[in-house]
Design a protein around this motif. Sequence first.
Motif, PDB file in Angstrom:
ATOM      1  N   ASP B  91      80.901 -26.107   8.725  1.00  0.00           N
ATOM      2  CA  ASP B  91      81.754 -24.959   8.467  1.00  0.00           C
ATOM      3  C   ASP B  91      82.291 -25.162   7.045  1.00  0.00           C
ATOM      4  OD1 ASP B  91      83.848 -23.169   8.338  1.00  0.00           O
ATOM      5  OD2 ASP B  91      85.069 -24.185   9.839  1.00  0.00           O
ATOM      6  N   THR B  92      81.686 -24.506   6.069  1.00  0.00           N
ATOM      7  CA  THR B  92      81.979 -24.826   4.667  1.00  0.00           C
ATOM      8  C   THR B  92      83.465 -24.738   4.308  1.00  0.00           C
ATOM      9  OG1 THR B  92      79.771 -24.075   4.177  1.00  0.00           O
ATOM     10  CG2 THR B  92      81.196 -24.455   2.296  1.00  0.00           C
ATOM     11  N   PRO B  93      84.207 -23.702   4.754  1.00  0.00           N
ATOM     12  CA  PRO B  93      85.632 -23.705   4.431  1.00  0.00           C
ATOM     13  C   PRO B  93      86.364 -24.949   4.951  1.00  0.00           C
ATOM     14  CG  PRO B  93      84.973 -21.546   5.236  1.00  0.00           C
ATOM     15  CD  PRO B  93      83.804 -22.454   5.421  1.00  0.00           C
ATOM     16  N   LEU B 116      75.189 -25.926   4.832  1.00  0.00           N
ATOM     17  CA  LEU B 116      76.520 -25.417   4.463  1.00  0.00           C
ATOM     18  C   LEU B 116      76.613 -23.998   4.992  1.00  0.00           C
ATOM     19  CD1 LEU B 116      76.865 -26.678   0.796  1.00  0.00           C
ATOM     20  CD2 LEU B 116      77.776 -27.696   2.885  1.00  0.00           C
ATOM     21  N   ASN B 117      77.049 -23.878   6.215  1.00  0.00           N
ATOM     22  CA  ASN B 117      77.069 -22.558   6.845  1.00  0.00           C
ATOM     23  C   ASN B 117      78.344 -21.817   6.471  1.00  0.00           C
ATOM     24  OD1 ASN B 117      75.716 -20.680   8.408  1.00  0.00           O
ATOM     25  ND2 ASN B 117      76.842 -21.224  10.251  1.00  0.00           N
ATOM     26  N   GLY B 147      74.724 -17.551   8.865  1.00  0.00           N
ATOM     27  CA  GLY B 147      74.061 -16.948  10.013  1.00  0.00           C
ATOM     28  C   GLY B 147      74.336 -15.454  10.062  1.00  0.00           C
ATOM     29  N   ARG B 148      75.593 -15.083   9.815  1.00  0.00           N
ATOM     30  CA  ARG B 148      75.970 -13.685   9.939  1.00  0.00           C
ATOM     31  C   ARG B 148      75.250 -12.783   8.956  1.00  0.00           C
ATOM     32  NH1 ARG B 148      81.005 -12.737  13.223  1.00  0.00           N
ATOM     33  NH2 ARG B 148      80.866 -14.685  14.320  1.00  0.00           N
ATOM     34  N   HIS B 149      75.025 -13.298   7.745  1.00  0.00           N
ATOM     35  CA  HIS B 149      74.381 -12.453   6.750  1.00  0.00           C
ATOM     36  C   HIS B 149      72.947 -12.867   6.479  1.00  0.00           C
ATOM     37  CE1 HIS B 149      78.692 -11.763   6.203  1.00  0.00           C
ATOM     38  NE2 HIS B 149      78.293 -10.520   6.019  1.00  0.00           N
TER      39      HIS B 149
END
Lengths: 68, 647
Positions: B91-93, B116-117, B147-149
């Motif tokens: 989770d990059t953030p 780096l998702n 994944g979302r984009h």
Amino acid sequence: MENLLLKDPGSYMVVKVEGHCRKFYELGILPGCKITLISRTNRGPVLIRVGNSKVALGRGMAESIFVE
Amino acid sequence: MDEKNIIALLGQPNVGKTTLFNHLTGMKQRIGNWPGVTVEKKEGFFKKNSESYIVVDLPGIYSLMSDSIDQKIARDYLIENNEITVIDVIDTPNINRNLYLTIQLLDLGISPILCLNLIDEAEKFGIFINDQKLSEKLGVPVIRTSGRHKIGIDNLKETIYKYKAGEPVKITYSPLLEENIEKIINKLENTQYNISETYERLPKRWIAISLLEKDPDVVNEFSKYPEFIKYVKDMKLEIEDEIKHDVESYIVEQRYKKCDEILAGVMVNSELYEDIDTIVIHPIYGFMIFAVVLYTMYNFVFGVGDIFAGFIGTFFEILGNYLMTILPQSLSGVIVDGLLAGVGGVLEFFPIVFLIMFSLSILEDTGYLSRVTALTHSIMSKIGLSGKSFIPLITGFGCSVPALMGTRFISSHKERLITLLVTPLVPCSARFVIIGFFASFFFIEHAALFTLSILAITFALLFLVSYVLSKFMKGESEEYIFELPPYRIPDWDNIIKMTWEKSKEFLKKAGTVIAAGSILFYGLVNYPSPDANYAAVVGKILEHVTIYMGLDWRAAISLVFGIFAKELVVSSFSILYPENISAAFSPLKAFVLTLVSVLYIPCLATLATLYLETRSLKWTAFGIGYNLALATVVGIITYNLGTLLGF
């Protein structure tokens, strides 16, 4: 050094944690790290930010985090 | 298949692992269980340049310590399949905290592909990662994905195709720790310990660190060598004497320190601000928002659902009439009055089931559901449950089986057990079929009031049971700590997939258990002859009890069938009263029957899950017993009270 439940919203440095240590560690709450108290009401959970994640804590949990 | 072609997806909770999994594998997936436990195991397939790959979605875990079921599953899988390719989804953030898991992987001798998702989310907030530098520091490939984009999916497949796992980078901790790790390694190498083949294969360094960390599985592996255990224990005391606090937290600190070192010069950090949660989990405003959300959901589900239910009802009516005209008389009874009436009566409720699942998936995917757990914790803890029990309870509206499985992230044993025992009381979609069915016959004008009073009684009992259990059961209650994932715009692909995954079980059940049950039931009611049939024989025995609730043998036998699948109560009613139910039954009796069918013995699938989750015949038997007793007592009281009041 006071526990988190006695603090007003703002940023603090964790001095020590008691009790449920592993849970805290997994979420990155450990001595020396910075946490931000976002909100604290008279009952219900306490909301904090650690790094870029938000964590809701039970009141007992908040009491075992000591900050300054 | 070559083990290298097995890809394991590993990551902390809420890192978007499932979305990534869906994009990697498309529709080629199968869902099963991990051996011996009811934790869901998802596998998918994809091809790249004529190579085939299996992708395994491991449970989301914070660390590789083996102290919860999920962590144990993921870790055992990695330990036992040491040739597979691991993708570590970050989770990059929150890269700092996520690298903690990466470091543990490296200690375990695994060099993963780093993903780096949520990279788009991170960059939007001003967090930038130099992926090349990170890759050099960790000695592993680093891919940027979302994944979302659908960012980076092809790149990831390409990397998997070309990937050859090398020797992992050695993570070096403080001299004090390293010195002691070295001592344990020496001892391991110079002594003949008889340990399992799996442990024999693992890096000694990892075993040494795990022993210092007091990892239950590893300690257990060496428990037959008390001298060695003592050696480690003395060593720990010595270290603790020097650092003035416990070794376990010292190792954690060392790892986090390593994360910071790795990220120095690699990352531009920034803090996210968004404090709407101050209101969303506020003890007053939060509940107001929750009430609005529930009200909207209720209107949506039943408003839209009823329209489609009407279409399906009409379709089955027309189909039945048509079949009557073309089938020979000997068959038309069993097909039209048995199979079609039974299955049709249940399928009419498919739209509602689908919409309940759909709404729950949206609440989950947007992140609202985890706020609800925080919001409700103080109330739930008063009745012996935890805020975390709320998710299983609300999932219970769909189906009790996934709801029971969902209790496993409640870490307090006592709260989990209570949640497991009371969750079957939540009316699942099958029982909504019963509620809806009787509402449509007896309470057309007051359908909402009828539904609400059934729900109110059920929940009052649920709270009561859980309160009583919490007073009698030993054990500690759990303090609440829960990560709230950021709010996200719903990922419609994922929502449709989740909804379909859950609601197709309903269709499957209608086509198998309900169809077979309806035919069997039709047979029992009509043989040897419609006047003296097998169903009546069994029903009349049970009638001795049910008569006190105002229920005759017909209702009694339909309840028996309901144990196989609750919808069968409706199917059997459609068969028992092909003509006019409202004339044969009074509204009070209908109310009692609905209440009893909601409360009594859970269906077989739920009972099996209850056993698998508790691993205890005693508690499963208790689950059956208290539900049955509760239903009987409540049924008798309601009926007699109702009669007294003149209903």
